[in-house]
Design an enzyme around this catalytic site. Structure first.
Site, PDB file in Angstrom:
ATOM      1  N   GLY A 220       0.738  -1.148   0.106  1.00  0.00           N
ATOM      2  CA  GLY A 220      -0.058   0.066   0.159  1.00  0.00           C
ATOM      3  C   GLY A 220       0.758   1.405   0.013  1.00  0.00           C
ATOM      4  N   ALA A 221       1.751   1.341  -1.128  1.00  0.00           N
ATOM      5  CA  ALA A 221       2.895   2.207  -0.838  1.00  0.00           C
ATOM      6  C   ALA A 221       2.701   3.571  -1.602  1.00  0.00           C
ATOM      7  CB  ALA A 221       4.279   1.467  -1.344  1.00  0.00           C
TER       8      ALA A 221
ATOM      9  N   THR B   1       0.149   5.901  -1.798  1.00  0.00           N
ATOM     10  CA  THR B   1      -0.731   7.315  -1.496  1.00  0.00           C
ATOM     11  C   THR B   1      -0.548   7.267   0.099  1.00  0.00           C
ATOM     12  OG1 THR B   1      -2.662   6.206  -1.681  1.00  0.00           O
ATOM     13  CG2 THR B   1      -2.104   7.454  -3.550  1.00  0.00           C
ATOM     14  N   GLY B   2      -1.040   8.364   0.490  1.00  0.00           N
ATOM     15  CA  GLY B   2      -1.285   8.473   2.228  1.00  0.00           C
ATOM     16  C   GLY B   2      -0.262   7.932   2.889  1.00  0.00           C
TER      17      GLY B   2
ATOM     18  N   GLU C  81      -2.801   0.668  -8.731  1.00  0.00           N
ATOM     19  CA  GLU C  81      -2.783   2.052  -9.420  1.00  0.00           C
ATOM     20  C   GLU C  81      -3.122   1.881 -10.989  1.00  0.00           C
ATOM     21  OE1 GLU C  81      -3.340   4.446  -7.648  1.00  0.00           O
ATOM     22  OE2 GLU C  81      -2.419   4.039  -5.617  1.00  0.00           O
TER      23      GLU C  81
ATOM     24  N   ALA D 150      -5.659   0.296   2.215  1.00  0.00           N
ATOM     25  CA  ALA D 150      -6.862   0.904   2.522  1.00  0.00           C
ATOM     26  C   ALA D 150      -7.707   0.443   1.308  1.00  0.00           C
ATOM     27  CB  ALA D 150      -6.781   2.240   2.602  1.00  0.00           C
TER      28      ALA D 150
ATOM     29  N   TYR E  56     -16.669   5.001  13.303  1.00  0.00           N
ATOM     30  CA  TYR E  56     -15.112   4.747  12.961  1.00  0.00           C
ATOM     31  C   TYR E  56     -14.878   3.574  14.098  1.00  0.00           C
ATOM     32  CZ  TYR E  56     -11.048   4.071  11.253  1.00  0.00           C
ATOM     33  OH  TYR E  56      -9.794   3.606  10.207  1.00  0.00           O
TER      34      TYR E  56
ATOM     35  N   LEU F  69      -6.419  12.307   8.968  1.00  0.00           N
ATOM     36  CA  LEU F  69      -5.896  13.132   7.769  1.00  0.00           C
ATOM     37  C   LEU F  69      -6.645  12.941   6.619  1.00  0.00           C
ATOM     38  CD1 LEU F  69      -2.106  12.817   8.425  1.00  0.00           C
ATOM     39  CD2 LEU F  69      -3.423  14.687   8.563  1.00  0.00           C
TER      40      LEU F  69
ATOM     41  N   THR G 299      -7.209  11.900   3.264  1.00  0.00           N
ATOM     42  CA  THR G 299      -6.462  10.960   2.408  1.00  0.00           C
ATOM     43  C   THR G 299      -7.517  10.226   1.597  1.00  0.00           C
ATOM     44  OG1 THR G 299      -6.898   8.925   3.750  1.00  0.00           O
ATOM     45  CG2 THR G 299      -4.767   9.796   3.767  1.00  0.00           C
TER      46      THR G 299
HETATM   47  P1  NAI Z   1      -4.781   5.496   0.948  1.00  0.00           P
HETATM   48  O1  NAI Z   1      -6.327   5.260   0.044  1.00  0.00           O
HETATM   49  O2  NAI Z   1      -4.174   6.831   0.622  1.00  0.00           O
HETATM   50  O3  NAI Z   1      -3.912   4.424   0.634  1.00  0.00           O
HETATM   51  C1  NAI Z   1      -4.191   3.192   0.125  1.00  0.00           C
HETATM   52  C2  NAI Z   1      -2.914   2.423  -0.380  1.00  0.00           C
HETATM   53  O4  NAI Z   1      -3.582   0.862  -0.603  1.00  0.00           O
HETATM   54  C3  NAI Z   1      -2.420   2.814  -1.687  1.00  0.00           C
HETATM   55  O5  NAI Z   1      -1.170   2.798  -1.997  1.00  0.00           O
HETATM   56  C4  NAI Z   1      -3.160   2.009  -2.562  1.00  0.00           C
HETATM   57  O6  NAI Z   1      -2.728   1.759  -4.157  1.00  0.00           O
HETATM   58  C5  NAI Z   1      -3.276   0.490  -1.754  1.00  0.00           C
HETATM   59  N1  NAI Z   1      -4.185  -0.667  -2.268  1.00  0.00           N
HETATM   60  C6  NAI Z   1      -5.439  -0.325  -1.992  1.00  0.00           C
HETATM   61  N2  NAI Z   1      -5.989  -1.418  -2.767  1.00  0.00           N
HETATM   62  C7  NAI Z   1      -5.094  -2.374  -2.821  1.00  0.00           C
HETATM   63  C8  NAI Z   1      -5.001  -3.752  -3.419  1.00  0.00           C
HETATM   64  N3  NAI Z   1      -5.986  -4.332  -3.589  1.00  0.00           N
HETATM   65  N4  NAI Z   1      -3.603  -3.978  -3.840  1.00  0.00           N
HETATM   66  C9  NAI Z   1      -2.513  -3.410  -3.796  1.00  0.00           C
HETATM   67  N5  NAI Z   1      -2.540  -2.148  -3.155  1.00  0.00           N
HETATM   68  C10 NAI Z   1      -3.786  -1.582  -2.697  1.00  0.00           C
HETATM   69  O7  NAI Z   1      -5.335   5.395   2.502  1.00  0.00           O
HETATM   70  P2  NAI Z   1      -4.540   5.619   3.860  1.00  0.00           P
HETATM   71  O8  NAI Z   1      -5.511   6.395   4.362  1.00  0.00           O
HETATM   72  O9  NAI Z   1      -3.139   6.076   3.894  1.00  0.00           O
HETATM   73  O10 NAI Z   1      -4.608   4.342   4.701  1.00  0.00           O
HETATM   74  C11 NAI Z   1      -3.652   3.456   4.981  1.00  0.00           C
HETATM   75  C12 NAI Z   1      -3.768   2.957   6.345  1.00  0.00           C
HETATM   76  O11 NAI Z   1      -3.818   3.652   7.183  1.00  0.00           O
HETATM   77  C13 NAI Z   1      -5.325   2.159   6.434  1.00  0.00           C
HETATM   78  O12 NAI Z   1      -5.137   1.024   7.308  1.00  0.00           O
HETATM   79  C14 NAI Z   1      -5.995   3.236   7.245  1.00  0.00           C
HETATM   80  O13 NAI Z   1      -6.896   2.566   8.067  1.00  0.00           O
HETATM   81  C15 NAI Z   1      -5.053   3.821   8.068  1.00  0.00           C
HETATM   82  N6  NAI Z   1      -5.468   5.188   8.812  1.00  0.00           N
HETATM   83  C16 NAI Z   1      -5.688   6.170   7.954  1.00  0.00           C
HETATM   84  C17 NAI Z   1      -5.981   7.354   8.627  1.00  0.00           C
HETATM   85  C18 NAI Z   1      -6.495   8.419   7.859  1.00  0.00           C
HETATM   86  O14 NAI Z   1      -7.093   9.342   8.638  1.00  0.00           O
HETATM   87  N7  NAI Z   1      -6.340   8.663   6.473  1.00  0.00           N
HETATM   88  C19 NAI Z   1      -6.013   7.362  10.284  1.00  0.00           C
HETATM   89  C20 NAI Z   1      -5.416   6.399  10.722  1.00  0.00           C
HETATM   90  C21 NAI Z   1      -5.013   5.068  10.182  1.00  0.00           C
END
Ligand code: NAI
Length: 387
Positions: A50-51, A53-54, A77, A142, A236, A272, A274
């Protein structure tokens, strides 16, 4: 072509290649400005699932430029077809690889479904060929859906558990405050959300990497979660996504018990903007109120500030955990002096005062930045190659 943002609800369907690259460069510059970690135990070969974004992208940048680590990234992506732009994560990843290579670091990325055995096999083959073993695995997926090995498709939902729930929310298309009604998830929906966002796939990854002999001794793995204040509990922490996160916590325990050479950790991150959090009802309004207070107090952080602090200050020190063993990156968000003002503003926020007490502009700045727009120094009137 000249690329402009096209925003639909909580997503932007275009991404700017130069803007995304600049965004990545800015994050790298931030990590470099904080210096390289001085710790002999700092990981040197890191797999980030999951490298692109975010939090996952910020994790990759933090370990590459803070530890000097080689990184292998997994993402899902879309490339450009020549008419539509690629997704932001595609451009981010390309820019990251270029910067990492220029700094003499190994960086490769695998674009495909991380839930599948095929991608797990590709990652294992790549580690064997290029890295030998990895000493850290960041699990930052995510995803909205998952197909399991038997072909069953599961879709996660963002609903409450038990009773339906109503509260204020921000309508993103016109920045108005209105009432959101969130229905309760049924048992199938809760189970599907756990399948997608719980810890089963994290365990599968660690099992596959362990079986293949590509994990170093004392490898650290970390997955991310959110807890937040009471206002957001129904949607949540106590909602369908919260049930998945509870499963993730259990999975950390399972990994720790099953594999003595793996240290599985949970980091509770800050709320945040994302691509994933923008989709959750109620949360964007909370985020705008939170940003306002945290910025006024000089406590605000974005993904890169959070991840720089996690990897440099916290993750290598086993003592920096709460009673549950969680690393609290939400420590500043959850401070009493922050939460008391946010709670007060939550009670009073309406259409007349939302622009004063909520950081609407900050929300949208982060939102556009995620897709490479509104980044300082980028000429958005110029023709760009979108491939
Ligand atoms: P994001 O949407 O920015 O990043 C998700 C990443 O997962 C991306 O790199 C995407 O390409 C990858 N991805 C999605 N489906 C995929 C698949 N089937 N195969 C391979 N890669 C896949 O999300 P974000 O917000 O950075 O979330 C990451 C983690 O952080 C999650 O576990 C989320 O619950 C957690 N988190 C997020 C917070 C927020 O406020 N955004 C707060 C605290 C935790």
């Amino acid at each position: 072509m000249v690329v402009e943002p096209r925003v639909k609800d909580y997503i932007c369907t275009t991404a700017h290649p130069i803007g995304c690259a600049q965004n990545v460069k800015n994050q790298i510059a931030y990590v470099k400005s904080k210096g390289v970690v001085k710790n002999d135990n700092a990981p040197k070969k890191v797999l980030v699932i999951g490298a692109s974004t975010g939090y996952g992208l910020a994790s990759r940048i933090a370990v590459a430029f803070g530890y000097g680590a080689d990184t292998l990234g997994v993402m899902f992506e879309k490339e450009s077809n020549g008419r539509r732009t690629a997704t932001a994560g595609f451009y981010n990843t390309r820019a990251f690889e270029e910067e990492a290579h220029a700094a003499g670091l190994y960086a490769k990325s695998i674009n495909g479904d991380a839930f599948s055995q095929e991608i797990k096999d590709q990652v294992i083959d790549t580690i064997k060929a290029d890295l030998g073993k990895v000493d850290m695995v960041v699990y930052s997926l995510a995803a909205p859906r998952r197909t399991t090995a038997d072909g069953t498709k599961y879709t996660s939902v963002l609903k409450t558990v038990g009773q339906e729930y109503s509260n204020k929310t921000l309508v993103l298309k016109d920045n108005t405050v209105t009432e959101a009604h969130i229905s309760a998830a049924n048992e199938d929906e809760i189970n599907a959300t756990i399948k997608v966002m719980g810890g089963e796939d994290w365990i599968d990854w660690m099992q596959a990497l362990s079986d293949a002999g590509v994990l170093a001794d004392d490898v650290i793995t970390v997955a991310y979660s959110y807890i937040g204040p009471k206002i957001t509990f129904p949607i949540y922490a106590e909602g369908s996504i919260g049930q998945a996160k509870k499963d993730l916590y259990k999975s950390a325990d399972i990994i720790n018990e099953k594999f003595p050479n793996i240290k599985a950790k949970i980091a509770i991150n800050k709320a945040l903007v994302t691509q994933s959090s923008a989709a959750i009802p109620i949360v964007p309004l909370y985020i705008t109120l939170l940003y306002k207070v945290m910025k006024e107090k000089g406590l605000h952080e974005g993904c890169i500030e959070q991840m720089q602090r996690l990897f440099m200050d916290k993750i290598l020190d086993d003592t920096q955990v709460d009673d549950n063993g969680f690393i609290r990156m939400d420590d500043w968000e959850m401070r009493d002096d922050v939460q008391s003002v946010v709670a007060e503003h939550w009670d009073t926020v309406n259409n007349d005062n939302v622009k004063d007490i909520a950081d609407i502009d900050g929300y949208w700045e982060d939102f556009y930045n995620m897709f490479g727009f509104r980044i300082d120094g980028v000429d958005y009137s110029a023709d760009v190659d979108i491939m």
